[in-house]
Motif scaffolding. Structure first.
Motif, mmCIF file in Angstrom:
data_model
loop_
_atom_site.group_PDB
_atom_site.id
_atom_site.type_symbol
_atom_site.label_atom_id
_atom_site.label_comp_id
_atom_site.label_asym_id
_atom_site.label_seq_id
_atom_site.Cartn_x
_atom_site.Cartn_y
_atom_site.Cartn_z
ATOM 1 N N PRO A 1 0.829 -1.207 0.000
ATOM 2 C CA PRO A 1 0.000 0.000 0.000
ATOM 3 C C PRO A 1 0.860 1.252 0.000
ATOM 4 C CG PRO A 1 -0.695 -1.561 1.706
ATOM 5 C CD PRO A 1 0.635 -2.030 1.198
ATOM 6 N N ILE A 2 0.481 2.221 -0.807
ATOM 7 C CA ILE A 2 1.183 3.502 -0.858
ATOM 8 C C ILE A 2 0.338 4.580 -0.197
ATOM 9 C CG2 ILE A 2 2.037 5.305 -2.413
ATOM 10 C CD1 ILE A 2 2.938 3.052 -4.290
ATOM 11 N N CYS A 3 -0.900 4.712 -0.627
ATOM 12 C CA CYS A 3 -1.835 5.624 0.021
ATOM 13 C C CYS A 3 -3.230 5.340 -0.517
ATOM 14 C CB CYS A 3 -1.459 7.093 -0.204
ATOM 15 S SG CYS A 3 -1.712 7.657 -1.904
ATOM 16 N N SER A 4 -4.237 5.916 0.129
ATOM 17 C CA SER A 4 -5.594 5.815 -0.389
ATOM 18 C C SER A 4 -6.037 7.209 -0.828
ATOM 19 C CB SER A 4 -6.560 5.251 0.662
ATOM 20 O OG SER A 4 -6.601 6.093 1.786
ATOM 21 N N GLU A 5 -6.930 7.239 -1.787
ATOM 22 C CA GLU A 5 -7.367 8.511 -2.352
ATOM 23 C C GLU A 5 -8.884 8.552 -2.428
ATOM 24 O OE1 GLU A 5 -6.550 11.268 -6.323
ATOM 25 O OE2 GLU A 5 -5.905 9.177 -6.305
ATOM 26 N N GLU A 6 -9.458 9.651 -1.974
ATOM 27 C CA GLU A 6 -10.911 9.790 -1.988
ATOM 28 C C GLU A 6 -11.422 10.071 -3.406
ATOM 29 O OE1 GLU A 6 -14.480 12.351 0.232
ATOM 30 O OE2 GLU A 6 -12.377 12.945 0.478
ATOM 31 N N ILE A 7 -12.557 9.481 -3.720
ATOM 32 C CA ILE A 7 -13.260 9.745 -4.968
ATOM 33 C C ILE A 7 -14.385 10.726 -4.653
ATOM 34 C CG2 ILE A 7 -14.444 8.731 -6.937
ATOM 35 C CD1 ILE A 7 -11.586 7.693 -6.526
ATOM 36 N N ILE A 8 -14.424 11.852 -5.348
ATOM 37 C CA ILE A 8 -15.369 12.917 -4.999
ATOM 38 C C ILE A 8 -16.285 13.265 -6.179
ATOM 39 C CG2 ILE A 8 -13.811 13.915 -3.280
ATOM 40 C CD1 ILE A 8 -13.108 16.093 -5.370
ATOM 41 N N LEU A 9 -17.331 13.996 -5.873
ATOM 42 C CA LEU A 9 -18.254 14.492 -6.889
ATOM 43 C C LEU A 9 -17.882 15.931 -7.240
ATOM 44 C CD1 LEU A 9 -20.932 14.447 -8.551
ATOM 45 C CD2 LEU A 9 -22.087 15.197 -6.443
ATOM 46 N N CYS A 10 -17.815 16.215 -8.527
ATOM 47 C CA CYS A 10 -17.505 17.561 -9.005
ATOM 48 C C CYS A 10 -18.664 18.071 -9.856
ATOM 49 C CB CYS A 10 -16.233 17.552 -9.845
ATOM 50 S SG CYS A 10 -14.782 16.909 -8.995
ATOM 51 N N VAL A 11 -19.135 19.273 -9.562
ATOM 52 C CA VAL A 11 -20.241 19.850 -10.332
ATOM 53 C C VAL A 11 -19.881 21.289 -10.723
ATOM 54 C CG1 VAL A 11 -21.911 18.433 -9.083
ATOM 55 C CG2 VAL A 11 -21.483 20.775 -8.339
ATOM 56 N N PRO A 12 -20.384 21.758 -11.859
ATOM 57 C CA PRO A 12 -20.085 23.138 -12.273
ATOM 58 C C PRO A 12 -20.689 24.148 -11.306
ATOM 59 C CG PRO A 12 -21.004 21.847 -14.092
ATOM 60 C CD PRO A 12 -21.211 21.043 -12.853
ATOM 61 N N ARG A 13 -20.070 25.302 -11.181
ATOM 62 C CA ARG A 13 -20.590 26.353 -10.312
ATOM 63 C C ARG A 13 -21.935 26.881 -10.806
ATOM 64 N NH1 ARG A 13 -16.148 28.900 -7.579
ATOM 65 N NH2 ARG A 13 -15.285 27.216 -6.305
ATOM 66 N N THR A 14 -22.260 26.592 -12.059
ATOM 67 C CA THR A 14 -23.552 27.032 -12.605
ATOM 68 C C THR A 14 -24.691 26.090 -12.210
ATOM 69 O OG1 THR A 14 -23.027 25.825 -14.647
ATOM 70 C CG2 THR A 14 -22.508 28.176 -14.590
ATOM 71 N N HIS A 15 -24.370 24.970 -11.598
ATOM 72 C CA HIS A 15 -25.398 23.997 -11.205
ATOM 73 C C HIS A 15 -26.235 24.564 -10.045
ATOM 74 C CE1 HIS A 15 -27.271 20.309 -9.715
ATOM 75 N NE2 HIS A 15 -26.961 19.744 -10.872
ATOM 76 N N PRO A 16 -27.544 24.322 -10.017
ATOM 77 C CA PRO A 16 -28.411 24.864 -8.957
ATOM 78 C C PRO A 16 -27.994 24.458 -7.539
ATOM 79 C CG PRO A 16 -29.740 24.005 -10.755
ATOM 80 C CD PRO A 16 -28.329 23.637 -11.058
ATOM 81 N N LEU A 17 -27.300 23.323 -7.396
ATOM 82 C CA LEU A 17 -26.889 22.870 -6.060
ATOM 83 C C LEU A 17 -25.423 23.176 -5.747
ATOM 84 C CD1 LEU A 17 -28.630 19.348 -5.912
ATOM 85 C CD2 LEU A 17 -29.437 21.524 -4.977
ATOM 86 N N SER A 18 -24.767 23.895 -6.632
ATOM 87 C CA SER A 18 -23.333 24.137 -6.433
ATOM 88 C C SER A 18 -23.045 24.951 -5.176
ATOM 89 C CB SER A 18 -22.748 24.854 -7.657
ATOM 90 O OG SER A 18 -23.261 26.170 -7.768
ATOM 91 N N HIS A 19 -24.000 25.799 -4.765
ATOM 92 C CA HIS A 19 -23.763 26.630 -3.572
ATOM 93 C C HIS A 19 -23.641 25.785 -2.303
ATOM 94 C CE1 HIS A 19 -28.103 25.930 -3.454
ATOM 95 N NE2 HIS A 19 -28.065 26.260 -2.164
ATOM 96 N N LEU A 20 -24.098 24.533 -2.372
ATOM 97 C CA LEU A 20 -23.985 23.640 -1.217
ATOM 98 C C LEU A 20 -22.617 22.972 -1.132
ATOM 99 C CD1 LEU A 20 -27.459 21.846 -1.460
ATOM 100 C CD2 LEU A 20 -26.841 23.791 0.001
ATOM 101 N N GLY A 21 -21.849 23.071 -2.210
ATOM 102 C CA GLY A 21 -20.556 22.401 -2.270
ATOM 103 C C GLY A 21 -19.454 23.135 -1.539
ATOM 104 N N GLY A 22 -18.282 22.540 -1.538
ATOM 105 C CA GLY A 22 -17.148 23.132 -0.832
ATOM 106 C C GLY A 22 -15.956 23.317 -1.737
ATOM 107 N N ARG A 23 -14.856 23.713 -1.116
ATOM 108 C CA ARG A 23 -13.608 23.939 -1.836
ATOM 109 C C ARG A 23 -12.548 22.960 -1.349
ATOM 110 N NH1 ARG A 23 -13.384 28.856 -4.485
ATOM 111 N NH2 ARG A 23 -15.153 30.252 -4.140
#
Length: 306
Positions: A160-182
């Protein structure tokens, strides 16, 4: 038994064609055929069923090639162990790299490796995880640098070297984008069910990331429309950054300098970055150094995203 003869028979078996095998071995077809006939005469049986375009092993041939590979592996490991004992830093390492990220990693770590082992020649091969696993099982690859889930592991050895998270990416123009983070902050969690009607860019079938994505959809019982299938995670991210669609991808491909909002998923999917090699085979000091440099690379990469 001549070791060259073993190599010849293995090459014919791998190519299923004596002409292609001769080309790869840099000898004439007639010379290779003479070696084969000499061996078959010695053994008293045919090793290959001949046809115009497809040679294949007889039962005796399969036994011969299987043990020829073992003999060559024993020779290789014997020389490797003696070279390490005498601190002779020479030899060759055949390594597997996943497309895109693997080659980027190799370019970053090779100068450091070369400084310590200038006489060790590395043969980097860009291969999918499944291709690497097959090559390792056949003894054709010394180390594979792979990204995979536990269920995808074979009986070979994995470091094992490391583990990496798989995340969801959405455009800032998406209606739910304001709920996302940085990036660099704890990411808000959201279910893919909220994006069931949105178009997605995804990896092509057969890739580890596509398997993860398909499992997530099956768990949520949704089937969002697929806008694009690709072999490039970078392309997935660029599609989102351009505001075209959503995507699920490894966090290391994400960039904070973009018009993208990021979410964690309730399943918290991850994949493991690991170094793989044939079980019970000998890892040279040069191979261990390469794995150590790879580990340092990914530790830095992941720390930059936190």
């Amino acid at each position: 038994m001549e070791l060259k003869q073993l190599e010849y028979m293995i090459q014919i078996a791998e190519d299923n064609n004596i002409t292609r095998a001769a080309e790869k071995l840099f000898i004439t077809q007639s010379a290779l055929n003479q070696q084969l006939l000499k061996l078959e005469n010695e053994l008293g049986t045919q090793l290959f069923v001949r046809s115009r375009n497809n040679w294949h092993l007889t039962q005796a041939g399969a036994i011969y090639v299987e043990n020829a590979k073992r003999i060559l592996l024993i020779k290789k490991e014997t020389y490797n162990k003696i070279n390490d004992l005498l601190e002779i830093k020479e030899g060759t390492l055949k390594i597997g790299l996943t497309p895109e990220r693997g080659t980027d990693m190799f370019a970053a770590i090779y100068p450091g490796f070369y400084n310590k082992y200038p006489k060790v020649r590395i043969e980097p091969l860009e291969m999918t995880v499944k291709e690497q696993q097959h090559a390792i099982s056949q003894g054709n690859l010394d180390i594979g640098f792979v990204t995979l889930q536990p269920a995808q592991k074979t009986k070979d050895a994995y470091i094992p070297i490391c583990s990496e998270e798989i995340i969801l990416c959405v455009p800032r123009t998406h209606p739910l984008s304001h709920l996302g983070g940085r990036l660099g902050e704890p990411l808000p969690e959201i279910s893919l069910t909220h994006f069931a009607e949105d178009s997605f860019a995804v990896m092509r079938k057969g890739s580890t990331l596509r398997e993860i994505y398909d499992d997530l959809l099956a768990e949520d019982d949704i089937s969002p429309p697929i806008l694009l299938e690709t072999r490039s995670c970078q392309t997935l991210f660029e599609m989102v950054a351009e505001g075209i669609c959503c995507s699920v991808l490894p966090i290391s491909y994400a960039s904070s300098r973009s018009n993208v909002s990021f979410f964690s998923l309730p399943q918290h999917p991850v994949w493991e970055i690991a170094a793989s090699y044939k079980k019970d085979s000998y890892l040279t000091q040069a191979a261990k150094e390469l794995i150590a440099l790879c580990t340092e690379y990914w530790e830095r990469k992941m720390s930059e995203l936190r």
